[in-house]
Design a protein around this motif. Structure first.
Motif, PDB file in Angstrom:
ATOM      1  N   PHE A  92     -12.766  30.482  -6.910  1.00 52.19           N
ATOM      2  CA  PHE A  92     -12.257  30.909  -8.219  1.00 52.19           C
ATOM      3  C   PHE A  92     -10.748  31.068  -8.193  1.00 52.19           C
ATOM      4  N   ALA A  93     -10.213  31.683  -7.138  1.00 48.82           N
ATOM      5  CA  ALA A  93      -8.765  31.890  -7.051  1.00 48.82           C
ATOM      6  C   ALA A  93      -8.016  30.563  -7.033  1.00 48.82           C
ATOM      7  N   GLU A  94      -8.564  29.567  -6.340  1.00 51.27           N
ATOM      8  CA  GLU A  94      -7.928  28.243  -6.308  1.00 51.27           C
ATOM      9  C   GLU A  94      -7.952  27.602  -7.688  1.00 51.27           C
ATOM     10  N   ASN A  95      -9.083  27.752  -8.392  1.00 54.32           N
ATOM     11  CA  ASN A  95      -9.160  27.196  -9.739  1.00 54.32           C
ATOM     12  C   ASN A  95      -8.243  27.953 -10.703  1.00 54.32           C
ATOM     13  N   PHE A  96      -8.067  29.240 -10.467  1.00 51.60           N
ATOM     14  CA  PHE A  96      -7.163  30.037 -11.298  1.00 51.60           C
ATOM     15  C   PHE A  96      -5.735  29.504 -11.195  1.00 51.60           C
ATOM     16  N   ASP A  97      -5.325  29.123  -9.990  1.00 51.56           N
ATOM     17  CA  ASP A  97      -3.989  28.552  -9.815  1.00 51.56           C
ATOM     18  C   ASP A  97      -3.830  27.284 -10.654  1.00 51.56           C
ATOM     19  N   LEU A  98      -4.857  26.435 -10.659  1.00 51.05           N
ATOM     20  CA  LEU A  98      -4.800  25.219 -11.477  1.00 51.05           C
ATOM     21  C   LEU A  98      -4.729  25.570 -12.958  1.00 51.05           C
ATOM     22  N   TRP A  99      -5.529  26.542 -13.366  1.00 54.37           N
ATOM     23  CA  TRP A  99      -5.559  26.946 -14.774  1.00 54.37           C
ATOM     24  C   TRP A  99      -4.206  27.471 -15.228  1.00 54.37           C
ATOM     25  N   ARG A 100      -3.565  28.277 -14.396  1.00 60.14           N
ATOM     26  CA  ARG A 100      -2.253  28.841 -14.750  1.00 60.14           C
ATOM     27  C   ARG A 100      -1.188  27.760 -14.868  1.00 60.14           C
ATOM     28  N   GLN A 101      -1.367  26.680 -14.080  1.00 59.56           N
ATOM     29  CA  GLN A 101      -0.396  25.593 -14.124  1.00 59.56           C
ATOM     30  C   GLN A 101      -0.721  24.548 -15.186  1.00 59.56           C
ATOM     31  N   GLY A 102      -1.823  24.747 -15.901  1.00 63.80           N
ATOM     32  CA  GLY A 102      -2.208  23.778 -16.913  1.00 63.80           C
ATOM     33  C   GLY A 102      -2.749  22.487 -16.342  1.00 63.80           C
ATOM     34  N   LEU A 103      -3.229  22.524 -15.085  1.00 68.46           N
ATOM     35  CA  LEU A 103      -3.761  21.337 -14.426  1.00 68.46           C
ATOM     36  C   LEU A 103      -5.279  21.271 -14.606  1.00 68.46           C
TER      37      LEU A 103
END
Length: 324
Positions: free
Chosen positions: A297-308
């Motif tokens: 989840f934390a890894e996906n959160f990083d993508l979400w915050r970057q708009g990726l």
């Protein structure tokens, strides 16, 4: 999106505040909520992390989720969360593909070996201090049909093949060149494929199409002496039909990590039927699995915050990640 997005963590009482979510500290407001607190926590939230992946609380709380844009489920199956309201919304749904595949495959191989080698009876005889010689079966050269050709089904196929078992698959479309299954049959050909298999493994996602697919007709189609292993969802099976097939002896045994109803009531006939092994929905729960779920989840959160693009995006019309 606010500078500090609000992430609601729906927990089951076994996730201490802050556990595993250190990477999000300072970058999100994290609200921990149990089922009774969910609706209140969802107000003005941006993300719902359904760590409690078996929860049924979302339908009753979704009215408060007007600002939620992403729902992440800490499981491979997302069926408890795909309510009509969630399906019809613009909310992106992701799952935890990548955490459970190998552990579940190991579980299936272990149960196949336990049934073939009659290990449960060996344990009982040892408890009774009885030395009783008998023969067991070899798995090499036997045949298995894995129903469900997603990542979990593929991991199962690879491990069963390593044990010398001939494996075929059943999926949405037929093909003969699959790298893990070789041959995959379409739903219309399932009865004929069931008749070929010594081991039938249910690893399909729960959808409107697959619900109750293992019914009296399916069990009648299986060859005498076949065993049934379910690591998908209990609702894939008509439980009363399974009980009847086991009582008649048309099925030689079953290993069930998921059942319907769940948990299985103390007086249910499945507990005492010969040749049945029951485990409490833990086939993928190996040491460290909770930390892996939070890390994903934390890894996906990083993508979400970057708009990726997010990993493991579920097609809400299908009920699972496409291509799996």
């Amino acid at each position: 999106m606010p500078s500090q997005p609000v992430v609601v963590v729906l927990h089951d009482g076994r996730l201490p505040p802050g556990a595993g979510l250190a990477p999000l500290r300072g970058r999100a407001e994290i609200r921990y909520a149990d089922e009774t607190e969910l609706a209140r926590a969802l107000r003005d939230a941006d993300v719902l992390f359904a760590y409690h992946f078996l929860s049924g609380a979302v339908p009753g709380a979704w009215h408060a989720a007007g600002s939620v844009r992403w729902l992440h489920v800490a499981a491979a199956g997302v069926d408890p969360f795909l309510t009509p309201a969630v399906r019809d919304s613009d909310v992106t749904v992701t799952n935890s593909r990548g955490v459970f595949e190998e552990p579940i495959a190991e579980y299936v191989l272990g149960q196949v070996l336990a049934l073939a080698k009659d290990l449960p009876r060996s344990v009982r005889l040892q408890q009774e201090h009885r030395w009783e010689h008998r023969e067991s079966e070899r798995i090499a050269g036997s045949s298995a049909l894995v129903v469900g050709t997603g990542p979990i089904g593929r991991a199962i196929a690879r491990l069963l093949r390593a044990g010398g078992i001939r494996v075929r698959g059943a999926g949405r479309r037929a093909r003969t060149d699959d790298p893990d299954f070789g041959t995959v049959c379409a739903p219309t050909d399932l009865p004929a494929e069931l008749a070929r298999a010594d081991w039938v493994v249910a690893a399909a996602p729960l959808t409107d199409t697959t619900r109750g697919m293992f019914d009296a007709d399916a069990f009648a189609a299986m060859r005498p002496g076949a065993r049934f292993v379910n690591v998908g969802r209990g609702e894939l099976v008509r439980t009363d039909h399974l009980v009847e097939a086991l009582r008649r002896g048309s099925l030689a045994g079953a290993a069930l990590d998921v059942v319907d109803p769940e948990p299985l009531p103390a007086g249910h006939p499945l507990w005492d039927l010969p040749g049945v092994l029951i485990t409490p929905h833990h086939s993928g729960d190996v040491v460290g699995w909770r930390e892996e779920l939070v890390r994903l989840f934390a890894e996906n959160f990083d993508l979400w915050r970057q708009g990726l693009p997010l990993r493991n995006v579920v097609d809400k019309s299908l009920g699972y990640v496409p291509g799996s």
